[in-house]
Enzyme design. Structure first.
Site, PDB file in Angstrom:
ATOM      1  N   ASP A  32       0.828  -1.221   0.000  1.00 10.11           N
ATOM      2  CA  ASP A  32       0.000   0.000   0.000  1.00 10.11           C
ATOM      3  C   ASP A  32       0.861   1.270   0.000  1.00 10.11           C
ATOM      4  OD1 ASP A  32      -2.145  -1.861   0.463  1.00 10.11           O
ATOM      5  OD2 ASP A  32      -1.912  -1.644   2.626  1.00 10.11           O
ATOM      6  N   GLU A 244     -11.632   0.017  -2.992  1.00 10.52           N
ATOM      7  CA  GLU A 244     -10.813   0.619  -1.930  1.00 10.52           C
ATOM      8  C   GLU A 244      -9.655   1.373  -2.576  1.00 10.52           C
ATOM      9  OE1 GLU A 244      -9.519  -2.770   0.424  1.00 10.52           O
ATOM     10  OE2 GLU A 244      -8.279  -3.552  -1.190  1.00 10.52           O
TER      11      GLU A 244
HETATM   12  O1  FUB Z   1      -3.232  -3.558   3.534  1.00  9.76           O
HETATM   13  C1  FUB Z   1      -4.489  -3.783   4.087  1.00  9.76           C
HETATM   14  C2  FUB Z   1      -5.551  -3.465   3.105  1.00  9.76           C
HETATM   15  O2  FUB Z   1      -5.411  -4.292   1.969  1.00  9.76           O
HETATM   16  C3  FUB Z   1      -5.492  -2.070   2.565  1.00  9.76           C
HETATM   17  O3  FUB Z   1      -5.976  -1.099   3.444  1.00  9.76           O
HETATM   18  C4  FUB Z   1      -6.262  -2.264   1.334  1.00  9.76           C
HETATM   19  O4  FUB Z   1      -6.204  -1.201   0.433  1.00  9.76           O
HETATM   20  C5  FUB Z   1      -5.639  -3.527   0.794  1.00  9.76           C
HETATM   21  O5  FUB Z   1      -4.413  -3.283   0.162  1.00  9.76           O
END
Ligand code: FUB
Length: 341
Positions: A32, A244
């Site tokens: 991320d 997301e």
């Molecule tokens: O890394 C945890 C979660 O997985 C992140 O917040 C999301 O975007 C996905 O990458």
């Protein structure tokens, strides 16, 4: 010297640079990556993946991260500096677990780390922590940002000096538990509370930040993502709908919203003419990577644009990721050239 973050000229990227599509860090798992140019250098604010021993499920329970690390480099492909642990769950008064994807912003010489974590009731909120330099360490505020919920904060500094906080993620990210900023507990399954397939998909949320960077200056609103006919992308359109990992950048007067489509594993992009949208879906920036999740940031450094992203090359495990980078090209027609890792 001679670096200017104001430069907007086009730079042709002729061949893939050597550092492209290689793990940037190999002694920790990192994911991320939110990259920014601070003090003339590239700083990266990633998640710090660990194996917390939690079985995998559709809520992402296996992403049991407990702290954040910061990395930096003078130049793409240059040596990476590891600034070590800059914030840990024990030092966040309100947080209990799952330190997911963070972002950072600078204002007047202070640095702000925005991060999602679950509170003691297992509800994701977004917190902020402050430092006097980009490498931390960061001191967490005692409470989450009032009015925040869900995951994946991204802060965008507009040219007028206003900062906008974007957030949201469905399934394990809990965005589907809310409508109009109200918590409606419709169940704890990953898809409980999602709109029906023929209804508009859930959107990332945006709110302008107050001058203190620690509170919202306004009621959060939804960022609409429309198709080419001006209709909202529908919840059943898994190849295009927001899942997301929202990110915003401005190029040639256009705002680009980029995001993960989750279960179809794309980083998609949509364009608009202001930070609130609406944004019109255009296509994909990044093809599916190895591993379930995909998450990215886009930053300009010395006239060239870069994509930061992750995959699971080093571990083969979906929750143990490694960040990577690659040049990103805007084409003259405003489209972004698809990156195929
Ligand atoms: O890394 C945890 C979660 O997985 C992140 O917040 C999301 O975007 C996905 O990458």
């Amino acid at each position: 010297g001679g670096r200017s973050q104001q430069e907007h000229h086009r730079t042709e990227v002729s061949k893939p640079a050597e550092y492209s599509h290689r793990p940037l860090v190999t002694d920790h798992f990192t994911a991320d990556p939110s990259a920014h140019v601070f003090e003339g250098r590239i700083y990266i604010y990633p998640s710090h993946d660990i194996d917390a021993g939690i079985p995998s499920d559709d809520l992402g329970s296996h992403f049991g991260m407990r702290d954040y690390r910061v990395y930096s480099m003078n130049t793409p492909g240059g040596e990476i500096t590891d600034h070590g642990t800059v914030l840990q769950v024990e030092d966040i008064p309100w947080a209990s677990r799952q330190l997911w994807a963070p972002d950072a912003a600078e204002k007047d010489g202070s640095y702000y780390l925005y991060f999602p974590a679950k509170d003691e009731n297992g509800i994701f909120k977004i917190g902020v922590a402050v430092a006097d330099n980009p490498a931390g360490p960061f001191i967490a505020e005692p409470y989450p940002i009032s009015g925040s919920y869900s995951i994946d904060p991204a802060v965008y500094r507009a040219n007028d000096g206003n900062y906008y906080l974007y957030w949201g993620g469905i399934w394990g990210g809990q965005l589907q538990k809310y409508r109009n900023n109200q918590f409606l507990d419709k169940g704890d399954g990953p898809t409980d509370g999602l709109p029906a397939d023929d209804e508009p998909a859930l959107s990332p949320i945006v709110a302008r930040l107050s001058k203190d960077m620690k509170t919202l200056a306004e009621e959060p609103r939804e960022v609409q993502i429309l198709d080419e006919s001006g209709n909202p992308i529908l919840a059943g359109d898994h190849a295009r709908r927001f899942f997301e990992a929202a990110w915003i950048h401005l190029h040639d007067g256009r705002y680009y919203l980029t995001y993960s489509t989750g279960d179809t594993h794309f980083i998609a992009y949509a364009t608009g003419d202001n930070p609130y949208g609406p944004f019109t879906y255009q296509g994909n920036v990044l093809a599916p990577v190895q591993g379930w999740t995909t998450h990215h940031s886009i930053v300009q450094f010395e006239g060239t644009w870069y994509l930061f992203y992750h995959d699971t090359e080093l571990s083969g495990e979906t929750h143990l990721r490694n960040m990577k980078m690659a040049p990103l090209r805007h084409l003259p027609d405003g489209s972004i050239e698809l990156i195929e890792p």
